[in-house]
Design a protein around this motif. Structure first.
Motif, PDB file in Angstrom:
ATOM      1  N   HIS A  35      80.309  37.020  62.290  1.00 37.48           N
ATOM      2  CA  HIS A  35      80.967  37.884  61.311  1.00 37.48           C
ATOM      3  C   HIS A  35      81.881  38.901  62.005  1.00 37.48           C
ATOM      4  CE1 HIS A  35      81.583  39.936  57.530  1.00 37.48           C
ATOM      5  NE2 HIS A  35      81.311  41.079  58.139  1.00 37.48           N
ATOM      6  N   ARG A  36      81.425  39.403  63.142  1.00 35.54           N
ATOM      7  CA  ARG A  36      82.206  40.396  63.873  1.00 35.54           C
ATOM      8  C   ARG A  36      83.497  39.808  64.421  1.00 35.54           C
ATOM      9  NH1 ARG A  36      78.695  43.062  68.063  1.00 35.54           N
ATOM     10  NH2 ARG A  36      77.947  44.145  66.227  1.00 35.54           N
ATOM     11  N   TYR A  37      83.463  38.567  64.880  1.00 37.73           N
ATOM     12  CA  TYR A  37      84.637  37.963  65.503  1.00 37.73           C
ATOM     13  C   TYR A  37      85.371  36.981  64.585  1.00 37.73           C
ATOM     14  CZ  TYR A  37      83.023  40.119  69.743  1.00 37.73           C
ATOM     15  OH  TYR A  37      82.641  41.042  70.675  1.00 37.73           O
ATOM     16  N   GLY A  38      85.064  36.979  63.299  1.00 39.73           N
ATOM     17  CA  GLY A  38      85.707  36.060  62.369  1.00 39.73           C
ATOM     18  C   GLY A  38      87.213  36.259  62.272  1.00 39.73           C
ATOM     19  N   VAL A  39      87.653  37.509  62.192  1.00 36.96           N
ATOM     20  CA  VAL A  39      89.088  37.789  62.096  1.00 36.96           C
ATOM     21  C   VAL A  39      89.785  37.404  63.396  1.00 36.96           C
ATOM     22  CG1 VAL A  39      90.798  39.619  61.794  1.00 36.96           C
ATOM     23  CG2 VAL A  39      88.750  39.599  60.390  1.00 36.96           C
ATOM     24  N   THR A  40      89.137  37.635  64.517  1.00 39.03           N
ATOM     25  CA  THR A  40      89.716  37.247  65.803  1.00 39.03           C
ATOM     26  C   THR A  40      89.878  35.738  65.888  1.00 39.03           C
ATOM     27  OG1 THR A  40      88.626  39.145  66.806  1.00 39.03           O
ATOM     28  CG2 THR A  40      89.462  37.454  68.296  1.00 39.03           C
ATOM     29  N   ILE A  41      88.902  34.991  65.409  1.00 37.68           N
ATOM     30  CA  ILE A  41      88.984  33.531  65.418  1.00 37.68           C
ATOM     31  C   ILE A  41      90.127  33.065  64.516  1.00 37.68           C
ATOM     32  CG2 ILE A  41      87.756  31.408  64.820  1.00 37.68           C
ATOM     33  CD1 ILE A  41      85.143  32.927  65.529  1.00 37.68           C
ATOM     34  N   ILE A  42      90.277  33.688  63.354  1.00 37.27           N
ATOM     35  CA  ILE A  42      91.380  33.341  62.454  1.00 37.27           C
ATOM     36  C   ILE A  42      92.719  33.618  63.125  1.00 37.27           C
ATOM     37  CG2 ILE A  42      92.531  33.942  60.291  1.00 37.27           C
ATOM     38  CD1 ILE A  42      89.753  34.511  59.123  1.00 37.27           C
ATOM     39  N   LEU A  43      92.839  34.764  63.799  1.00 39.11           N
ATOM     40  CA  LEU A  43      94.104  35.098  64.459  1.00 39.11           C
ATOM     41  C   LEU A  43      94.431  34.150  65.603  1.00 39.11           C
ATOM     42  CD1 LEU A  43      93.968  38.990  64.470  1.00 39.11           C
ATOM     43  CD2 LEU A  43      95.438  37.508  63.112  1.00 39.11           C
ATOM     44  N   VAL A  44      93.422  33.716  66.348  1.00 43.94           N
ATOM     45  CA  VAL A  44      93.652  32.745  67.425  1.00 43.94           C
ATOM     46  C   VAL A  44      94.168  31.430  66.836  1.00 43.94           C
ATOM     47  CG1 VAL A  44      92.478  31.314  69.152  1.00 43.94           C
ATOM     48  CG2 VAL A  44      92.056  33.766  69.057  1.00 43.94           C
ATOM     49  N   GLY A  45      93.564  30.989  65.754  1.00 36.87           N
ATOM     50  CA  GLY A  45      94.032  29.777  65.098  1.00 36.87           C
ATOM     51  C   GLY A  45      95.426  29.934  64.537  1.00 36.87           C
ATOM     52  N   LEU A  46      95.742  31.106  63.982  1.00 42.45           N
ATOM     53  CA  LEU A  46      97.067  31.346  63.419  1.00 42.45           C
ATOM     54  C   LEU A  46      98.141  31.340  64.492  1.00 42.45           C
ATOM     55  CD1 LEU A  46      98.782  32.101  60.948  1.00 42.45           C
ATOM     56  CD2 LEU A  46      98.314  34.484  61.497  1.00 42.45           C
ATOM     57  N   VAL A  47      97.872  31.996  65.609  1.00 38.59           N
ATOM     58  CA  VAL A  47      98.847  32.005  66.709  1.00 38.59           C
ATOM     59  C   VAL A  47      99.043  30.593  67.255  1.00 38.59           C
ATOM     60  CG1 VAL A  47      99.237  32.820  69.073  1.00 38.59           C
ATOM     61  CG2 VAL A  47      98.487  34.412  67.309  1.00 38.59           C
ATOM     62  N   GLY A  48      97.950  29.858  67.414  1.00 38.30           N
ATOM     63  CA  GLY A  48      98.076  28.470  67.868  1.00 38.30           C
ATOM     64  C   GLY A  48      98.864  27.625  66.892  1.00 38.30           C
ATOM     65  N   PHE A  49      98.624  27.803  65.597  1.00 32.51           N
ATOM     66  CA  PHE A  49      99.367  27.037  64.598  1.00 32.51           C
ATOM     67  C   PHE A  49     100.849  27.395  64.623  1.00 32.51           C
ATOM     68  CE2 PHE A  49     101.071  26.479  60.309  1.00 32.51           C
ATOM     69  CZ  PHE A  49     100.862  25.117  60.157  1.00 32.51           C
ATOM     70  N   LEU A  50     101.174  28.672  64.753  1.00 31.38           N
ATOM     71  CA  LEU A  50     102.581  29.074  64.813  1.00 31.38           C
ATOM     72  C   LEU A  50     103.289  28.484  66.027  1.00 31.38           C
ATOM     73  CD1 LEU A  50     102.371  32.800  63.709  1.00 31.38           C
ATOM     74  CD2 LEU A  50     103.388  30.910  62.455  1.00 31.38           C
ATOM     75  N   ILE A  51     102.601  28.438  67.143  1.00 32.27           N
ATOM     76  CA  ILE A  51     103.211  27.884  68.356  1.00 32.27           C
ATOM     77  C   ILE A  51     103.363  26.372  68.234  1.00 32.27           C
ATOM     78  CG2 ILE A  51     102.826  27.456  70.818  1.00 32.27           C
ATOM     79  CD1 ILE A  51     101.508  30.262  70.894  1.00 32.27           C
ATOM     80  N   PHE A  52     102.271  25.683  67.872  1.00 31.44           N
ATOM     81  CA  PHE A  52     102.297  24.225  67.888  1.00 31.44           C
ATOM     82  C   PHE A  52     103.061  23.628  66.717  1.00 31.44           C
ATOM     83  CE2 PHE A  52      98.243  24.958  70.325  1.00 31.44           C
ATOM     84  CZ  PHE A  52      98.832  24.722  71.546  1.00 31.44           C
TER      85      PHE A  52
END
Length: 64
Positions: A35-52
């Protein structure tokens, strides 16, 4: 297989699944760590999606 083909076939869907995993981690009530790192995980996925998502195979390259 070239990097743009790998990006379109594997890395872009993987980053989408990372965003979904972040949403699940944010909304589950059992583990404070997830729960604490949920937003961080979403942001990592978002940055990866934007790049790829911007790395696409050229018109002469066929996708397998």
């Amino acid at each position: 297989m070239t990097f743009p083909q790998i990006s379109a076939k594997y890395l872009e869907p993987l980053s989408m699944w990372i965003m979904v995993a972040g949403m699940v981690a944010l909304l589950q009530p059992w583990s404070l760590f997830f729960h604490r790192y949920g937003v961080t995980i979403i942001l990592v996925g978002l940055v990866g999606f934007l790049i790829f998502s911007h790395i696409k195979p050229g018109p002469g390259q066929e996708q397998e």
